[in-house]
Write a protein that holds these residues in place. Sequence first.
Motif, PDB file in Angstrom:
ATOM      1  N   SER A 168       0.878  -1.238  -0.020  1.00 37.53           N
ATOM      2  CA  SER A 168      -0.125  -0.142  -0.170  1.00 37.53           C
ATOM      3  C   SER A 168       0.995   1.337  -0.059  1.00 37.53           C
ATOM      4  O   SER A 168       0.350   2.405  -0.320  1.00 37.53           O
ATOM      5  N   GLY A 169       1.851   1.151   0.478  1.00 39.29           N
ATOM      6  CA  GLY A 169       3.005   2.267   0.451  1.00 39.29           C
ATOM      7  C   GLY A 169       2.830   3.150   1.794  1.00 39.29           C
ATOM      8  O   GLY A 169       3.308   4.140   1.891  1.00 39.29           O
ATOM      9  N   ARG A 170       1.727   2.636   2.567  1.00 36.71           N
ATOM     10  CA  ARG A 170       1.644   3.423   3.872  1.00 36.71           C
ATOM     11  C   ARG A 170       2.612   3.101   4.952  1.00 36.71           C
ATOM     12  O   ARG A 170       3.145   1.984   5.005  1.00 36.71           O
ATOM     13  N   LEU A 171       2.715   4.048   5.959  1.00 34.37           N
ATOM     14  CA  LEU A 171       3.794   4.206   6.940  1.00 34.37           C
ATOM     15  C   LEU A 171       3.254   2.855   8.052  1.00 34.37           C
ATOM     16  O   LEU A 171       2.196   3.176   8.396  1.00 34.37           O
ATOM     17  N   GLN A 172       4.416   2.088   8.304  1.00 37.39           N
ATOM     18  CA  GLN A 172       3.994   0.949   9.269  1.00 37.39           C
ATOM     19  C   GLN A 172       4.824   1.030  10.426  1.00 37.39           C
ATOM     20  O   GLN A 172       6.021   1.250  10.141  1.00 37.39           O
ATOM     21  N   VAL A 173       4.744   0.483  11.554  1.00 36.70           N
ATOM     22  CA  VAL A 173       5.721   0.746  12.637  1.00 36.70           C
ATOM     23  C   VAL A 173       5.565  -0.934  13.194  1.00 36.70           C
ATOM     24  O   VAL A 173       4.592  -1.789  13.377  1.00 36.70           O
ATOM     25  N   ALA A 174       6.796  -1.610  13.415  1.00 39.65           N
ATOM     26  CA  ALA A 174       6.768  -3.002  14.280  1.00 39.65           C
ATOM     27  C   ALA A 174       6.133  -2.748  15.716  1.00 39.65           C
ATOM     28  O   ALA A 174       6.765  -1.792  16.513  1.00 39.65           O
ATOM     29  N   ALA A 175       5.405  -3.511  15.936  1.00 39.48           N
ATOM     30  CA  ALA A 175       4.650  -3.558  17.111  1.00 39.48           C
ATOM     31  C   ALA A 175       4.378  -4.986  17.667  1.00 39.48           C
ATOM     32  O   ALA A 175       4.307  -5.937  16.844  1.00 39.48           O
ATOM     33  N   ILE A 176       4.238  -5.113  19.033  1.00 38.37           N
ATOM     34  CA  ILE A 176       3.933  -6.466  19.680  1.00 38.37           C
ATOM     35  C   ILE A 176       2.678  -6.428  20.267  1.00 38.37           C
ATOM     36  O   ILE A 176       2.076  -5.041  20.498  1.00 38.37           O
TER      37      ILE A 176
END
Length: 330
Positions: A185-193
């Motif tokens: 999608s090109g959207r910003l993502q963050v690694a999360a638990i």
Amino acid sequence: MPLCCGRCVQQDVSEPSASRRTGGRVSPVGSQKELTSTTLDSSIASTTLDDGEDKLSVRHTQLHVRARSEHPRYPRRVQVLDAHVPWSSSIEGYRPTDFVAKSVLENDCTVKEGGWADPAEPDREAIARRGSYEHEKRRLPVRFDELGRPLNPVGRTGMCNRGGLGKWGPNHAADPIVTRFDPASGRLQVAAIVRSDNGVIALPGGMVDAGEIVSATVRREFAEEVLNLPSEAQRSEVTRLLDQLFAGGGGGKVVYRGYVDDPRNTDNAWMETVAMHFHCSPELGKMLALHAGDDAADVQWLEVGTPEYKKLYASHKMMIDMIDLDHCRA
């Protein structure tokens, strides 16, 4: 070693002891000592947040909210209204719940070899040597109550003593903010638990070990919590990817350093963190598969701005919102 920012789960807790009145009386103990390399590495120690970031962080911590909320492993707190949070406000008969977890007492470093907790009685010199990100930022000395316990820099929480935190005063953590642009999608993502104790989504992070530099903690905790791989070949490939991502600690940017509005905080013990941002290149973003470690129920690439993102644990959303998007596009 207890984990950071919400995952320091204490399996055994003691019954709340009789409450003690702390009131609002405080006593400063001189200027806060400069943080040393035992808490900050040279790259972080020399980093100065710009005025916008600093003002945002101060506004965020003026009235902590989660630090006055209930915790599943804590007894009920005394209710503290917004107007009564600052120590400068007078409360007649303020008697916070007095609580310390059994596991904290059992890990007294003066009694148990390898124990991770401070002794039962606070040591002012030890607290000063440890340093406080928040007090340094505010240019204020640590203050103590009439029982010699350090006072939360933001104010009252409705609970005194240490709760489930091992250290009197600041408990230092480090939080890696690892982002990518979603390959689809090109959207910003963050690694999360997903935290194992209450199912809340959070950043992966951990407590800074004694003598450990923050950038080392960031890499260690990220690897332990979101890159739990079974085979040696997979671990070898991940090590190569981590070398590329973290670049020996020099590839990250400090976006926040200070107090964390955490539900484990008390009047006398609180969480502080250094949050460092690392952005994956397009190639790395595609290759870096996440696998939950022992201290996380699940792990995911979380899209920034979604309803789930807005419910992130403690101060994590605030810290991610401080990311410089130009750093992502660099």
